[in-house]
Write a protein that holds these residues in place. Sequence first.
Motif, PDB file in Angstrom:
ATOM      1  N   ASP A 153       0.838  -1.206   0.000  1.00 24.02           N
ATOM      2  CA  ASP A 153       0.000   0.000   0.000  1.00 24.02           C
ATOM      3  C   ASP A 153       0.870   1.252   0.000  1.00 24.02           C
ATOM      4  O   ASP A 153       0.768   2.115   0.880  1.00 24.02           O
ATOM      5  CB  ASP A 153      -0.957  -0.011   1.202  1.00 24.02           C
ATOM      6  CG  ASP A 153      -2.055   1.051   1.077  1.00 24.02           C
ATOM      7  OD1 ASP A 153      -2.231   1.588  -0.032  1.00 24.02           O
ATOM      8  OD2 ASP A 153      -2.709   1.340   2.090  1.00 24.02           O
ATOM      9  N   ALA A 154       1.726   1.362  -1.026  1.00 22.42           N
ATOM     10  CA  ALA A 154       2.716   2.442  -1.086  1.00 22.42           C
ATOM     11  C   ALA A 154       2.083   3.827  -1.092  1.00 22.42           C
ATOM     12  O   ALA A 154       2.677   4.794  -0.602  1.00 22.42           O
ATOM     13  CB  ALA A 154       3.587   2.261  -2.330  1.00 22.42           C
ATOM     14  N   ARG A 155       0.879   3.956  -1.629  1.00 25.20           N
ATOM     15  CA  ARG A 155       0.223   5.269  -1.679  1.00 25.20           C
ATOM     16  C   ARG A 155      -0.659   5.525  -0.459  1.00 25.20           C
ATOM     17  O   ARG A 155      -1.361   6.527  -0.405  1.00 25.20           O
ATOM     18  CB  ARG A 155      -0.621   5.381  -2.948  1.00 25.20           C
ATOM     19  CG  ARG A 155       0.159   5.234  -4.240  1.00 25.20           C
ATOM     20  CD  ARG A 155      -0.697   5.629  -5.428  1.00 25.20           C
ATOM     21  NE  ARG A 155      -0.058   5.318  -6.689  1.00 25.20           N
ATOM     22  CZ  ARG A 155      -0.516   5.688  -7.882  1.00 25.20           C
ATOM     23  NH1 ARG A 155      -1.635   6.394  -7.951  1.00 25.20           N
ATOM     24  NH2 ARG A 155       0.115   5.364  -8.985  1.00 25.20           N
ATOM     25  N   ASP A 156      -0.642   4.605   0.480  1.00 23.30           N
ATOM     26  CA  ASP A 156      -1.457   4.702   1.688  1.00 23.30           C
ATOM     27  C   ASP A 156      -2.929   4.928   1.363  1.00 23.30           C
ATOM     28  O   ASP A 156      -3.592   5.787   1.951  1.00 23.30           O
ATOM     29  CB  ASP A 156      -0.956   5.803   2.625  1.00 23.30           C
ATOM     30  CG  ASP A 156      -1.470   5.592   4.059  1.00 23.30           C
ATOM     31  OD1 ASP A 156      -1.968   4.488   4.355  1.00 23.30           O
ATOM     32  OD2 ASP A 156      -1.378   6.529   4.870  1.00 23.30           O
ATOM     33  N   MET A 157      -3.435   4.119   0.427  1.00 23.50           N
ATOM     34  CA  MET A 157      -4.845   4.210   0.084  1.00 23.50           C
ATOM     35  C   MET A 157      -5.733   3.686   1.209  1.00 23.50           C
ATOM     36  O   MET A 157      -6.924   3.980   1.261  1.00 23.50           O
ATOM     37  CB  MET A 157      -5.119   3.448  -1.212  1.00 23.50           C
ATOM     38  CG  MET A 157      -4.609   4.162  -2.453  1.00 23.50           C
ATOM     39  SD  MET A 157      -5.286   5.835  -2.643  1.00 23.50           S
ATOM     40  CE  MET A 157      -7.029   5.472  -2.862  1.00 23.50           C
ATOM     41  N   THR A 160      -6.708   6.729   2.999  1.00 24.47           N
ATOM     42  CA  THR A 160      -7.600   7.518   2.150  1.00 24.47           C
ATOM     43  C   THR A 160      -9.003   6.946   2.144  1.00 24.47           C
ATOM     44  O   THR A 160      -9.998   7.676   2.295  1.00 24.47           O
ATOM     45  CB  THR A 160      -7.050   7.568   0.711  1.00 24.47           C
ATOM     46  OG1 THR A 160      -5.786   8.211   0.709  1.00 24.47           O
ATOM     47  CG2 THR A 160      -7.997   8.321  -0.204  1.00 24.47           C
ATOM     48  N   LEU A 237      -5.772   0.420  -8.409  1.00 25.27           N
ATOM     49  CA  LEU A 237      -4.564   0.985  -7.811  1.00 25.27           C
ATOM     50  C   LEU A 237      -3.430   1.166  -8.816  1.00 25.27           C
ATOM     51  O   LEU A 237      -2.670   2.129  -8.732  1.00 25.27           O
ATOM     52  CB  LEU A 237      -4.086   0.089  -6.665  1.00 25.27           C
ATOM     53  CG  LEU A 237      -5.087  -0.122  -5.520  1.00 25.27           C
ATOM     54  CD1 LEU A 237      -4.528  -1.120  -4.512  1.00 25.27           C
ATOM     55  CD2 LEU A 237      -5.406   1.197  -4.841  1.00 25.27           C
ATOM     56  N   VAL A 238      -3.298   0.211  -9.751  1.00 23.13           N
ATOM     57  CA  VAL A 238      -2.206   0.246 -10.737  1.00 23.13           C
ATOM     58  C   VAL A 238      -2.761  -0.133 -12.104  1.00 23.13           C
ATOM     59  O   VAL A 238      -3.860  -0.689 -12.222  1.00 23.13           O
ATOM     60  CB  VAL A 238      -1.053  -0.715 -10.343  1.00 23.13           C
ATOM     61  CG1 VAL A 238      -0.323  -0.204  -9.126  1.00 23.13           C
ATOM     62  CG2 VAL A 238      -1.585  -2.117 -10.100  1.00 23.13           C
ATOM     63  N   ILE A 260      -6.983   5.288  -9.470  1.00 21.07           N
ATOM     64  CA  ILE A 260      -5.917   6.200  -9.047  1.00 21.07           C
ATOM     65  C   ILE A 260      -4.604   5.893  -9.745  1.00 21.07           C
ATOM     66  O   ILE A 260      -3.583   6.488  -9.432  1.00 21.07           O
ATOM     67  CB  ILE A 260      -5.704   6.144  -7.521  1.00 21.07           C
ATOM     68  CG1 ILE A 260      -5.084   4.798  -7.114  1.00 21.07           C
ATOM     69  CG2 ILE A 260      -6.966   6.433  -6.770  1.00 21.07           C
ATOM     70  CD1 ILE A 260      -4.382   4.845  -5.785  1.00 21.07           C
ATOM     71  N   SER A 261      -4.623   4.959 -10.710  1.00 19.67           N
ATOM     72  CA  SER A 261      -3.368   4.548 -11.343  1.00 19.67           C
ATOM     73  C   SER A 261      -2.771   5.656 -12.210  1.00 19.67           C
ATOM     74  O   SER A 261      -1.557   5.699 -12.421  1.00 19.67           O
ATOM     75  CB  SER A 261      -3.581   3.293 -12.182  1.00 19.67           C
ATOM     76  OG  SER A 261      -4.481   3.546 -13.252  1.00 19.67           O
ATOM     77  N   GLU A 264      -5.794  11.442  -9.764  1.00 20.91           N
ATOM     78  CA  GLU A 264      -6.427  11.546  -8.460  1.00 20.91           C
ATOM     79  C   GLU A 264      -7.785  10.873  -8.452  1.00 20.91           C
ATOM     80  O   GLU A 264      -8.459  10.789  -9.475  1.00 20.91           O
ATOM     81  CB  GLU A 264      -6.573  13.022  -8.067  1.00 20.91           C
ATOM     82  CG  GLU A 264      -5.242  13.752  -7.892  1.00 20.91           C
ATOM     83  CD  GLU A 264      -4.425  13.187  -6.751  1.00 20.91           C
ATOM     84  OE1 GLU A 264      -5.027  12.822  -5.721  1.00 20.91           O
ATOM     85  OE2 GLU A 264      -3.194  13.097  -6.886  1.00 20.91           O
TER      86      GLU A 264
END
Length: 473
Positions: A153-157, A160, A237-238, A260-261, A264
Amino acid sequence: MAIAEAALAAGHSVEFSGDVASPVGQELISALCSRVHPGPKSAEELAALAVSVGADLVHIDTYVEQGTIFECLNRSSVRLSSMEDGTYGRRRADIIIDPSPGAEVLHRPDDGSYRLFRGTKSIPIRRSIRQLRSVGKHSPAIKRVMIIMGGTDARDMTATLVRLWAKAAVPSHCVAVDPNGRSTLGIELLEGQTLELVRPSLDVPELFPTMDVVISGAGTTTWELATLGVPTGLVQLVGNQNDNYQFAIQRGIAVGLGDISTGELDEAAAIQKIQQLLLSDSLRRKLSTQSTELLDGAGADRIVAEWEQLMDEPSEVSIRPATVEDAGILFDWRNEASVRAVSRQRGELHWGDHVAWVTRAVANPEVCLLIAQFEGARIGTVRFHVVEPNVWEASITLAPEMRGRGMASAVLAAAEVHFVVDHPEAILQAAMLESNVQSFKLFQGAGYAGELERIDGELWYRLTKTAASITPN
């Protein structure tokens, strides 16, 4: 892990090779196998490892380029099974596994791979997940929500989505699976909302059936939740999750919260959809029903069955019924200029029309569409189709690399033997242009006989043969 479980259940032995950093991954592997070999540094090293442990087949799952892995394994008589995700991780293999939804009707350029097994039927689901299908549904006094983004979870979704759930302002209890192991997220909750943070573990999926809604990334968890019929909101996510994300939304097994890949997240739209998921009983019932109707969770067992068929292939020309998976190679063979030049329809094929035709043909009792295989390759196709009651026209196409090698007669003979088992009283017919000398000699040599006819200004041979003259094996 799901495929390894299925292989063990089918009586095979399994060993792993690779570098596994995830604690959950390490725990999963240790439950199935006590030995993990270090990740090989080259294709030659992996082939040597496979030989040293007596492997019959290597299954590889990575997007990283593997060089000459197919050639190295095949020189050692070890089969290669390769997992790919659309164009991600694509390589030549004895069998290609692509669980991307809808992949079975997409054209995959022929790279010498022997067999394709793609689409939702190949989605591997762990047995521990499938067993949860029998868990009874609950009726809690307050709605239960899980947020699970998986991986690092590198983007800390996770944070969010917890914040968006809180803003949805629906009284509910949220269980957030946080890879960062935090004790608090510092998010203000409204009246009637409670938050519980848990670490990723093998026990987390046991909570799936207890949830009214799960909000997840559009990876493997998508299919685990669908198998269990859990109402789901998905976040892409990607980029490589796009096929999963779009398919799940279009087939009505999940609600799309956003992508969000590449940019925003539209937070206002996501909040509204989370509200709908929590407030609409009918929406959740619909998602649950459509999910379980689409996925039975048996993809891993089917993959192992495909491996077993691959290992049992005879050394001579073999025949099997075609599937939609063969549409790509049939398209390439049939679209060749030299093939079109001697066909009734000489224009170029279009993929959409072609795959629709193959889909109909494999389900049509008046069409027998067959694939010929030899030494780990698909080498040709033979089609028998009804032209009048009890009369079936035969046609044959060989792979370009097989032409001129004397294989056509063996392919036709094997296909006829396969065909007559179900159609012993049929009359077989073959038609070819007068100029198609090779085809005329092939069918004449196989016992077909007849005369020239003029059709639409062209001279065609129309030859016939009785199925009764063919001796089954």
